[in-house]
Write a protein that holds these residues in place. Structure first.
Motif, mmCIF file in Angstrom:
data_model
loop_
_atom_site.group_PDB
_atom_site.id
_atom_site.type_symbol
_atom_site.label_atom_id
_atom_site.label_comp_id
_atom_site.label_asym_id
_atom_site.label_seq_id
_atom_site.Cartn_x
_atom_site.Cartn_y
_atom_site.Cartn_z
ATOM 1 N N PRO A 52 -43.326 -5.677 22.019
ATOM 2 C CA PRO A 52 -44.453 -4.882 22.298
ATOM 3 C C PRO A 52 -44.154 -3.255 22.202
ATOM 4 C CG PRO A 52 -44.316 -6.435 23.770
ATOM 5 C CD PRO A 52 -43.143 -6.652 23.056
ATOM 6 N N ALA A 53 -43.146 -2.748 22.611
ATOM 7 C CA ALA A 53 -42.837 -1.385 22.554
ATOM 8 C C ALA A 53 -42.533 -1.057 21.190
ATOM 9 C CB ALA A 53 -41.436 -1.366 23.408
ATOM 10 N N LEU A 54 -41.780 -1.654 20.267
ATOM 11 C CA LEU A 54 -41.644 -1.269 18.956
ATOM 12 C C LEU A 54 -42.941 -1.272 18.153
ATOM 13 C CD1 LEU A 54 -38.446 -3.575 17.907
ATOM 14 C CD2 LEU A 54 -38.633 -1.006 18.324
ATOM 15 N N VAL A 55 -43.775 -2.098 18.508
ATOM 16 C CA VAL A 55 -45.048 -1.997 17.924
ATOM 17 C C VAL A 55 -45.904 -0.835 18.435
ATOM 18 C CG1 VAL A 55 -47.412 -3.170 17.775
ATOM 19 C CG2 VAL A 55 -45.436 -4.615 17.503
ATOM 20 N N ALA A 56 -45.896 -0.681 19.724
ATOM 21 C CA ALA A 56 -46.574 0.529 20.224
ATOM 22 C C ALA A 56 -45.977 1.862 19.688
ATOM 23 C CB ALA A 56 -46.787 0.299 21.839
ATOM 24 N N ALA A 57 -44.665 2.047 19.469
ATOM 25 C CA ALA A 57 -44.151 2.840 18.901
ATOM 26 C C ALA A 57 -44.266 3.293 17.491
ATOM 27 C CB ALA A 57 -42.670 2.910 19.201
ATOM 28 N N GLY A 58 -44.308 2.177 16.803
ATOM 29 C CA GLY A 58 -44.841 2.201 15.152
ATOM 30 C C GLY A 58 -46.264 2.779 15.022
ATOM 31 N N VAL A 59 -47.307 2.345 15.850
ATOM 32 C CA VAL A 59 -48.557 2.636 15.995
ATOM 33 C C VAL A 59 -48.731 4.105 16.216
ATOM 34 C CG1 VAL A 59 -50.762 2.317 16.864
ATOM 35 C CG2 VAL A 59 -49.463 0.252 16.173
ATOM 36 N N LEU A 60 -48.002 4.554 17.315
ATOM 37 C CA LEU A 60 -48.165 5.854 17.628
ATOM 38 C C LEU A 60 -47.562 6.836 16.661
ATOM 39 C CD1 LEU A 60 -47.462 5.564 21.539
ATOM 40 C CD2 LEU A 60 -49.781 6.087 20.400
ATOM 41 N N PHE A 61 -46.389 6.533 16.071
ATOM 42 C CA PHE A 61 -45.509 7.064 15.211
ATOM 43 C C PHE A 61 -46.597 7.296 13.709
ATOM 44 C CE2 PHE A 61 -42.807 8.171 11.738
ATOM 45 C CZ PHE A 61 -42.333 9.374 12.105
ATOM 46 N N GLY A 62 -47.366 6.070 13.449
ATOM 47 C CA GLY A 62 -48.459 6.264 12.335
ATOM 48 C C GLY A 62 -49.494 7.283 12.594
ATOM 49 N N LEU A 63 -49.960 7.010 14.032
ATOM 50 C CA LEU A 63 -50.999 8.033 14.193
ATOM 51 C C LEU A 63 -50.349 9.505 14.033
ATOM 52 C CD1 LEU A 63 -52.804 6.172 17.025
ATOM 53 C CD2 LEU A 63 -53.739 6.487 14.717
ATOM 54 N N ALA A 73 -43.014 17.192 0.521
ATOM 55 C CA ALA A 73 -42.529 17.954 1.710
ATOM 56 C C ALA A 73 -43.093 17.350 3.072
ATOM 57 C CB ALA A 73 -43.084 19.381 1.367
ATOM 58 N N ILE A 74 -44.192 17.260 3.038
ATOM 59 C CA ILE A 74 -44.890 16.339 4.413
ATOM 60 C C ILE A 74 -43.983 15.257 4.964
ATOM 61 C CG2 ILE A 74 -47.033 15.591 5.462
ATOM 62 C CD1 ILE A 74 -48.688 17.397 3.246
ATOM 63 N N VAL A 75 -43.753 14.448 3.786
ATOM 64 C CA VAL A 75 -43.231 13.274 4.021
ATOM 65 C C VAL A 75 -42.011 13.327 4.609
ATOM 66 C CG1 VAL A 75 -42.159 11.043 3.256
ATOM 67 C CG2 VAL A 75 -44.582 11.724 2.704
ATOM 68 N N LEU A 76 -41.074 14.252 3.993
ATOM 69 C CA LEU A 76 -39.736 14.895 4.515
ATOM 70 C C LEU A 76 -39.735 15.301 5.827
ATOM 71 C CD1 LEU A 76 -36.635 15.311 3.877
ATOM 72 C CD2 LEU A 76 -37.428 17.476 2.796
ATOM 73 N N ALA A 77 -40.855 16.246 6.189
ATOM 74 C CA ALA A 77 -40.965 16.741 7.407
ATOM 75 C C ALA A 77 -41.147 15.840 8.549
ATOM 76 C CB ALA A 77 -42.258 17.797 7.237
ATOM 77 N N VAL A 78 -42.209 14.775 8.441
ATOM 78 C CA VAL A 78 -42.187 13.614 9.232
ATOM 79 C C VAL A 78 -40.783 12.913 9.533
ATOM 80 C CG1 VAL A 78 -43.581 11.305 9.638
ATOM 81 C CG2 VAL A 78 -44.525 13.412 8.660
ATOM 82 N N VAL A 79 -40.029 12.512 8.514
ATOM 83 C CA VAL A 79 -39.026 11.818 8.531
ATOM 84 C C VAL A 79 -37.738 12.492 9.129
ATOM 85 C CG1 VAL A 79 -37.018 10.839 7.193
ATOM 86 C CG2 VAL A 79 -39.490 10.313 6.627
ATOM 87 N N TRP A 80 -37.869 13.937 8.854
ATOM 88 C CA TRP A 80 -36.941 14.530 9.754
ATOM 89 C C TRP A 80 -37.311 14.966 11.015
ATOM 90 C CZ3 TRP A 80 -32.465 16.865 7.977
ATOM 91 C CH2 TRP A 80 -31.930 18.083 8.566
ATOM 92 N N GLY A 81 -38.374 15.070 11.469
ATOM 93 C CA GLY A 81 -38.916 15.258 12.740
ATOM 94 C C GLY A 81 -38.663 13.807 13.591
ATOM 95 N N ARG A 82 -38.946 12.698 12.932
ATOM 96 C CA ARG A 82 -38.542 11.440 13.672
ATOM 97 C C ARG A 82 -37.119 11.071 13.890
ATOM 98 N NH1 ARG A 82 -39.160 7.492 16.633
ATOM 99 N NH2 ARG A 82 -39.234 5.358 16.105
ATOM 100 N N SER A 83 -36.175 11.546 13.099
ATOM 101 C CA SER A 83 -34.705 11.312 13.083
ATOM 102 C C SER A 83 -33.952 12.555 13.852
ATOM 103 C CB SER A 83 -34.170 11.097 11.787
ATOM 104 O OG SER A 83 -34.268 12.069 11.093
ATOM 105 N N GLY A 84 -34.666 13.426 14.443
ATOM 106 C CA GLY A 84 -34.143 14.690 14.725
ATOM 107 C C GLY A 84 -33.262 14.352 16.022
ATOM 108 N N ARG A 85 -33.746 13.583 17.048
ATOM 109 C CA ARG A 85 -33.013 13.283 18.283
ATOM 110 C C ARG A 85 -32.127 11.965 18.008
ATOM 111 N NH1 ARG A 85 -31.382 16.229 21.891
ATOM 112 N NH2 ARG A 85 -31.980 14.763 23.615
ATOM 113 N N ARG A 86 -32.176 11.185 17.270
ATOM 114 C CA ARG A 86 -31.275 10.044 17.027
ATOM 115 C C ARG A 86 -29.872 10.253 17.375
ATOM 116 N NH1 ARG A 86 -32.748 7.136 12.220
ATOM 117 N NH2 ARG A 86 -34.946 7.283 13.102
ATOM 118 N N GLY A 87 -29.424 9.534 18.618
ATOM 119 C CA GLY A 87 -27.933 9.673 18.650
ATOM 120 C C GLY A 87 -27.352 10.962 19.266
ATOM 121 N N ARG A 88 -28.185 11.690 19.832
ATOM 122 C CA ARG A 88 -27.802 12.866 20.484
ATOM 123 C C ARG A 88 -28.375 13.027 21.716
ATOM 124 N NH1 ARG A 88 -29.527 17.707 17.387
ATOM 125 N NH2 ARG A 88 -30.782 16.516 16.123
#
Length: 94
Positions: free
Chosen positions: A38-49, A71-86
């Motif tokens: 449920p958390a993964l589905v909620a996170a996926g839906v919220l990130f899609g929105l 450029a928009i897709v790159l910005a969204v992916v970059w923002g999504r992966s910014g805090r991963r592992g830190r």
């Protein structure tokens, strides 16, 4: 350079590697889907929105100079992966 290159061998090797990575990533979470499903589905839906809102905003922000789609897709992916592992280190009780 177009994104779709069906005659390029490197393109198919890249798609194979990305597909296998997605399959491995998916099977990793399948075993734990009872807990995290449920958390993964909620996170996926919220990130899609969020991505849709971000796309709409960047397309309509400037009337005179449009932002390219990649450029928009790159910005969204970059923002999504910014805090991963830190994450911040936590204090360990003694």
């Amino acid at each position: 350079m177009p994104l779709w290159q069906p005659r390029n061998l490197a393109y198919w090797v890249y798609l194979l590697i990305v597909g296998l990575g997605a399959l491995i990533y998916g099977t990793y979470f399948t075993g734990q889907s009872g807990w995290y499903g449920p958390a993964l589905v909620a996170a996926g839906v919220l990130f899609g929105l969020y991505g849709a809102l971000f796309w709409w905003f960047t397309v309509h922000i400037d009337r005179y100079a449009g932002v390219p789609g990649p450029a928009i897709v790159l910005a969204v992916v970059w923002g999504r992966s910014g805090r991963r592992g830190r994450s911040r280190p936590t204090a360990t009780p003694r």
